[in-house]
Enzyme design. Structure first.
Site, PDB file in Angstrom:
ATOM      1  N   GLY A  22       5.120  65.465  29.522  1.00 40.11           N
ATOM      2  CA  GLY A  22       3.995  66.130  28.884  1.00 40.11           C
ATOM      3  C   GLY A  22       2.936  66.629  29.853  1.00 40.11           C
ATOM      4  O   GLY A  22       3.081  66.548  31.068  1.00 40.11           O
ATOM      5  N   ASP A  23       1.869  67.157  29.272  1.00 41.74           N
ATOM      6  CA  ASP A  23       0.797  67.798  30.037  1.00 41.74           C
ATOM      7  C   ASP A  23      -0.421  66.877  30.078  1.00 41.74           C
ATOM      8  O   ASP A  23      -0.280  65.675  30.243  1.00 41.74           O
ATOM      9  CB  ASP A  23       0.468  69.156  29.388  1.00 41.74           C
ATOM     10  CG  ASP A  23      -0.125  70.156  30.354  1.00 41.74           C
ATOM     11  OD1 ASP A  23      -1.253  69.923  30.825  1.00 41.74           O
ATOM     12  OD2 ASP A  23       0.529  71.179  30.642  1.00 41.74           O
ATOM     13  N   THR A  79      -3.650  64.906  28.576  1.00 41.05           N
ATOM     14  CA  THR A  79      -4.148  64.382  27.313  1.00 41.05           C
ATOM     15  C   THR A  79      -5.356  63.485  27.561  1.00 41.05           C
ATOM     16  O   THR A  79      -5.696  63.175  28.699  1.00 41.05           O
ATOM     17  CB  THR A  79      -3.066  63.627  26.528  1.00 41.05           C
ATOM     18  OG1 THR A  79      -3.513  63.424  25.182  1.00 41.05           O
ATOM     19  CG2 THR A  79      -2.738  62.287  27.163  1.00 41.05           C
ATOM     20  N   HIS A 117      -7.421  59.866  26.372  1.00 44.54           N
ATOM     21  CA  HIS A 117      -7.424  58.571  25.699  1.00 44.54           C
ATOM     22  C   HIS A 117      -8.861  58.093  25.612  1.00 44.54           C
ATOM     23  O   HIS A 117      -9.661  58.325  26.537  1.00 44.54           O
ATOM     24  CB  HIS A 117      -6.607  57.544  26.470  1.00 44.54           C
ATOM     25  CG  HIS A 117      -5.157  57.871  26.574  1.00 44.54           C
ATOM     26  ND1 HIS A 117      -4.380  58.233  25.490  1.00 44.54           N
ATOM     27  CD2 HIS A 117      -4.318  57.899  27.639  1.00 44.54           C
ATOM     28  CE1 HIS A 117      -3.145  58.461  25.885  1.00 44.54           C
ATOM     29  NE2 HIS A 117      -3.078  58.269  27.183  1.00 44.54           N
ATOM     30  N   ALA A 168      -0.416  62.198  20.008  1.00 41.51           N
ATOM     31  CA  ALA A 168       0.274  62.699  21.199  1.00 41.51           C
ATOM     32  C   ALA A 168       1.413  61.743  21.547  1.00 41.51           C
ATOM     33  O   ALA A 168       1.291  60.526  21.376  1.00 41.51           O
ATOM     34  CB  ALA A 168      -0.697  62.803  22.376  1.00 41.51           C
ATOM     35  N   CYS A 190      -2.636  68.710  25.804  1.00 42.16           N
ATOM     36  CA  CYS A 190      -1.187  68.884  25.947  1.00 42.16           C
ATOM     37  C   CYS A 190      -0.815  70.315  26.318  1.00 42.16           C
ATOM     38  O   CYS A 190       0.331  70.745  26.122  1.00 42.16           O
ATOM     39  CB  CYS A 190      -0.457  68.449  24.674  1.00 42.16           C
ATOM     40  SG  CYS A 190      -0.770  66.711  24.263  1.00 42.16           S
TER      41      CYS A 190
END
Length: 219
Positions: free
Chosen positions: A79-80, A82, A84, A150, A181
Site C-alpha cells: 500500500g501507499d 496512511t 493512524h 485501510a 492510500c
C-alpha cells in the site's frame, strides 16, 4: 484454520513499539510458542508509508508535521501512505496460514470480510473495490464512496503481519495531511460519522474478535 485464536487488546501503543511487538509475536508464532494471534491496539497520530508509497502523497511540509508531533515511518506492508491515530482500531493478525489458506488474495478478502461483518452489525454495508484496497461505504455505482478501513498486509512464508485500520471515532481532519492510500478521487469516513454516534472502542474490538474467529474458523 480450525485452531485457537489469541486476541490481545493492548490499548494505545507507540507505533515503533507496536511494530516490535508484531515482530516478536511473529517469531514466536513461527516457532510454535503461541497460537495465531490478533493484536488490537491504537496508535498516537502517525503517518506510515507502504512499499508502493509515493512521497508526494504526504502533502504537509515536514516542519508542520514536526510541530504537530506527527512522525513518518516506512514499513514493509503493501500500500501507499496512511494515517493512524486515536479512535482508530488497528489490527495486526499474526497468523501462520495452513495449506488450505495459503492464498494471498483469499487472505486479504478474509480480512475484508471480518471488517464488513462488524460494519454490517451496525447497519453499514461495507464494499470492496477492485482498483482500490480497503473497505468502503457509500454508493459504488455512482462512485460516491468513502474509505472506512485501510488494509495493508505483509506475508512471508505464509506468516502474516500488519493488517487493517478501522476508523471508529478517528479525527478525520488528520487525513488532510496526506493523500490517503494515494487515492485522490474519494474521501475517508468513520463509523461515528456514518452512524451519528460514537460507539465504544471496546465493543467494536469484541465484534472484531468474534468476526476473525468466525471467518478464520478458530476458537
Amino acid at each position: 484454520m480450525s485452531g485457537e485464536l489469541q486476541v490481545l487488546r493492548l490499548g494505545r501503543v507507540e507505533y515503533e513499539d507496536g511494530l516490535a511487538l508484531m515482530e516478536r509475536f511473529g517469531e514466536a508464532r513461527r516457532e510454535g510458542l503461541v497460537p495465531d494471534t490478533l493484536l488490537l491496539l491504537e496508535h498516537p497520530p502517525v503517518l506510515t508509508k507502504g512499499r508502493s508509497a509515493e512521497s508526494g502523497n504526504i502533502v504537509t511540509p515536514p516542519a508542520i508535521l514536526e510541530a504537530m508531533g506527527i512522525r513518518v515511518h516506512e514499513t514493509n506492508r503493501g500500500g501507499d501512505v496512511t494515517y493512524h491515530g486515536p479512535g482508530q482500531i488497528v489490527g495486526y493478525p499474526i497468523f501462520l496460514l495452513p495449506p488450505g489458506r495459503q492464498d494471498v488474495r483469499r487472505y486479504v478478502r478474509d480480512v475484508e470480510a471480518c471488517v464488513k461483518q462488524v460494519l454490517g452489525a451496525h447497519g453499514l454495508t461495507g464494499h470492496t473495490i477492485p482498483k482500490w484496497p480497503g473497505v468502503w461505504v457509500g454508493d459504488v455505482e455512482s462512485g460516491a464512496v468513502r474509505k472506512i478501513c485501510a488494509i495493508g498486509v505483509h506475508i512471508s512464508r505464509w506468516l502474516t503481519s500488519h493488517g487493517f485500520a478501522l476508523n471508529v471515532t478517528t479525527n478525520l481532519a488528520h487525513f488532510g495531511l496526506i493523500v490517503p492510500c494515494g487515492i485522490r478521487e474519494a474521501g475517508v469516513t468513520s463509523m461515528e460519522l456514518e452512524l451519528g454516534e460514537a460507539l465504544p472502542t471496546a465493543r467494536i474490538e469484541d465484534e472484531l474478535a468474534d468476526a476473525f474467529a468466525a471467518v478464520f474458523e478458530a476458537t
